[in-house]
Design a protein around this motif. Structure first.
Motif, mmCIF file in Angstrom:
data_model
loop_
_atom_site.group_PDB
_atom_site.id
_atom_site.type_symbol
_atom_site.label_atom_id
_atom_site.label_comp_id
_atom_site.label_asym_id
_atom_site.label_seq_id
_atom_site.Cartn_x
_atom_site.Cartn_y
_atom_site.Cartn_z
ATOM 1 N N SER A 231 17.343 -13.913 -20.956
ATOM 2 C CA SER A 231 18.182 -14.767 -21.040
ATOM 3 C C SER A 231 17.109 -16.152 -20.363
ATOM 4 O O SER A 231 17.030 -17.281 -20.978
ATOM 5 C CB SER A 231 19.427 -15.010 -20.118
ATOM 6 N N VAL A 232 16.428 -15.782 -19.424
ATOM 7 C CA VAL A 232 15.288 -16.618 -18.804
ATOM 8 C C VAL A 232 14.307 -17.010 -19.750
ATOM 9 O O VAL A 232 13.890 -17.998 -19.971
ATOM 10 C CB VAL A 232 14.849 -16.144 -17.459
ATOM 11 N N ASN A 233 13.520 -15.765 -20.391
ATOM 12 C CA ASN A 233 12.845 -16.041 -21.221
ATOM 13 C C ASN A 233 13.133 -16.824 -22.416
ATOM 14 O O ASN A 233 12.263 -17.853 -23.081
ATOM 15 C CB ASN A 233 12.206 -14.555 -21.808
ATOM 16 N N THR A 234 14.209 -16.368 -23.104
ATOM 17 C CA THR A 234 14.633 -17.218 -24.039
ATOM 18 C C THR A 234 14.995 -18.973 -23.878
ATOM 19 O O THR A 234 14.551 -19.646 -24.902
ATOM 20 C CB THR A 234 16.118 -16.806 -24.536
ATOM 21 N N ALA A 235 15.519 -19.012 -22.679
ATOM 22 C CA ALA A 235 15.317 -20.372 -22.231
ATOM 23 C C ALA A 235 14.139 -21.032 -22.089
ATOM 24 O O ALA A 235 13.890 -22.338 -22.540
ATOM 25 C CB ALA A 235 16.368 -20.317 -21.042
ATOM 26 N N LEU A 236 13.208 -20.301 -21.690
ATOM 27 C CA LEU A 236 11.758 -21.191 -21.432
ATOM 28 C C LEU A 236 11.217 -21.469 -22.962
ATOM 29 O O LEU A 236 10.764 -22.489 -23.115
ATOM 30 C CB LEU A 236 11.032 -20.080 -20.576
#
Length: 561
Positions: A231-236
């Motif tokens: 989720s964090v990687n996708t958001a970045l």
């Protein structure tokens, strides 16, 4: 990390080296601008009546407000091929083009690229350079040797010299000069003109923009306590795709690649995250404004309205959401291969988010303003003043200097900042721009005979060539090709809008297909490798791009074309 000796002292040394280097560039460009300004107005306009050396191509853009009536009429009749002739001769040349022997000579010159194209084998140095980039890192005997930017430059320069030798000793015809709009003599002058087109009209504006964004964004350090969960990687990556249209793909990539790598520092499988970052942030995210990606900037220089590209928001949204969905699913699978400790957030007393070097946001806005407003072929907004040639690049280097001076070395130390990535791009693209002159010249002549007559063909034709020929010059070739066709529906800058949409999307989206499709691709790859991430080879990267992007682009074709 990126630099084993990343100490405060080393950063101060890099700062001094950067300031000296940028000062030299400012002096050189300042001298050129001073020469341009010092020329008498009439002579200056005769010499450069309608030229703006665009990023990566050097193609010409008409200057509308201050051209003489004779030059304007000439541009309408001959599509910018006779701007170097003087008024009286232009009229005579236009009225009796076939009857006069002198006019016949000029006709041969103005259509030299059309009647005298390089031989097919002249593209071999370009193909060889692509193969070197693809193959040399694969073999143990050449892998370490290829890591040196000096060695990369020697290979690129050597193949560039072969291309220049072809023009000097084999081609046998003159070459169109993209700066002073004349045609050279055959032989050595032709080779020197090719070198001038490649470096002065194309490479300098290209590398100036990338270098400025690289240095300025390298002075912005973002620290978070995020860990690389899907989720964090996708958001970045999604944030980068959004920013790419407004600060450029290079700016967005340099701003967010290090926070992304930091979030994934404890993971063992990171290469795929960088690849998807290249897909979205370095390419597909940059199609909403001309400053987002060089091809769209070239369209802006050719008369496309600055805000027209906002019409591409549906395609932009669909493609980027599709990429993010595929990445999220794939990263969820890869997470299963990681140890639990890779996702533990360490308590260190720091805030969850901190940004350092905020002054660079001002310099970044300045770069965007330079790109958007300082087009020598158009008056500065609200005035009748035209910026001299390279004045834009001079200001961009000045803003880069301000970034170096005003950013504390401690901030760049947080980014482990160094010049290795931009030097790799500079070394390789110096040869790419020279070696690509024959294939681009061939495409300029034969592009209209390739049977592109539907939006789908323009999308895939532009996109396929953009994957291997830097996407900006490819955009220009198909833009000019579409301009020669019968209008279909609404037109934008003389091009049928449905074709322009396809050309714009093909160039921007499919620049993601290879490492060389767009400048920031290589920079991100280099930064990742300096962080000890083993990136796939040229063909290994293409395995990902074909598997992920081609299906998305096929669906895009069926929905929008």
């Amino acid at each position: 990390m990126e630099q084993a000796h990343n100490t405060l002292e080393s950063q101060r040394k890099l700062k001094k080296q950067g300031i000296i280097s940028v000062l030299l560039m400012i002096c050189a460009l300042g001298a050129w601008v001073g020469y341009e300004v010092s020329q008498p107005p009439a002579a200056h306009h005769d010499e450069h009546p309608n030229i703006e050396p665009s990023i990566t191509t050097g193609e010409e853009t008409p200057a509308t407000p201050q051209d003489t009536d004779d030059v304007k009429e000439q541009l309408d009749d001959h599509h910018e091929h006779d701007a170097h002739d003087e008024g009286a001769h232009e009229e005579e040349h236009a009225e009796d083009h076939a009857a006069e022997s002198h006019a016949d000579e000029h006709a041969g010159e103005e259509h030299a690229e059309e009647h005298h194209v390089p031989a097919a084998y002249s593209v071999l140095p370009f193909v060889a350079l692509l193969l070197c980039i693809a193959i040399l890192p694969l073999f143990h005997t050449t892998e370490h040797w290829w890591e040196s930017n000096l060695h990369r430059f020697l290979v690129a320069a050597g193949l560039g010299l072969i291309t220049l030798a072809y023009y000097a000793f084999i081609f046998g015809h003159g070459v169109h000069d993209h700066i002073d709009h004349t045609v050279s003599d055959p032989g050595i002058p032709a080779a020197m003109t090719v070198l001038k087109n490649a470096l002065m009209a194309e490479y300098i504006p290209f590398i100036t923009l990338l270098f400025s964004l690289y240095v300025i964004t390298g002075g912005i350090a973002i620290e978070t306590r995020l860990v690389g969960k899907p989720s964090v990687n996708t958001a970045l990556i999604g944030l980068g795709a959004l920013l790419a249209s407004f600060v450029g793909t290079t700016g967005a990539a340099m701003l967010l690649i290090r926070p992304l790598l930091a979030a994934n520092a404890k993971r063992t499988h990171v290469a795929h995250t960088v690849i998807f970052f290249i897909f979205a942030v370095c390419n597909t995210g940059g199609c909403l404004l001309p400053i987002g990606d060089p091809p769209l900037f070239l369209g802006f220089l050719r008369g496309v309205d600055f805000f027209w590209t906002l019409n591409l928001w549906r395609e932009w949204l669909f493609v980027n959401i599709a990429i993010l969905i595929v990445f999220f699913i794939y990263d969820k699978v890869m997470v299963r291969k990681e140890e639990a400790k890779a996702f533990i957030v360490e308590e260190n007393g720091n805030s969850n988010f901190a940004m350092y070097g905020k002054i660079n946001l001002l310099w970044l806005v300045g770069i965007v303003a330079c790109v958007a407003t300082l087009d020598p072929s158009k008056p500065f907004p609200g005035t009748d003043w035209h910026a001299p040639l390279y004045f834009r690049e001079l200001l961009m280097f000045t803003l880069t200097m301000l970034s170096l001076v005003t950013t504390p070395s401690e901030v760049r130390q947080k980014n482990a900042f160094n010049y290795a990535a931009i030097l790799e791009v500079a070394a390789l693209f110096s040869g790419i721009f020279i070696c690509m002159q024959p294939p681009v010249q061939i495409l300029n002549v034969y592009g209209k005979t390739l049977g592109f007559d539907t939006p789908m063909k323009f999308f895939w034709g532009t996109g396929t060539l953009s994957s291997f020929l830097d996407n900006a010059p490819t955009y220009v070739v198909f833009f000019e090709t579409a301009k020669t066709m019968e209008p279909v529906g609404n037109t934008v800058a003389g091009v049928s809008e449905i074709f322009l949409v396809a050309i714009s999307l093909g160039a921007v989206f499919m620049g993601a297909m290879t490492y060389i499709g767009n400048g920031p691709n290589f920079m991100v790859k280099a930064i990742a490798e300096k962080n000890n991430i083993r990136m796939p080879s040229f063909f290994g990267y293409m395995f990902y791009s074909v598997a992920v992007l081609v299906p998305i682009f096929l669906v895009t074709t069926f929905i929008f074309f």
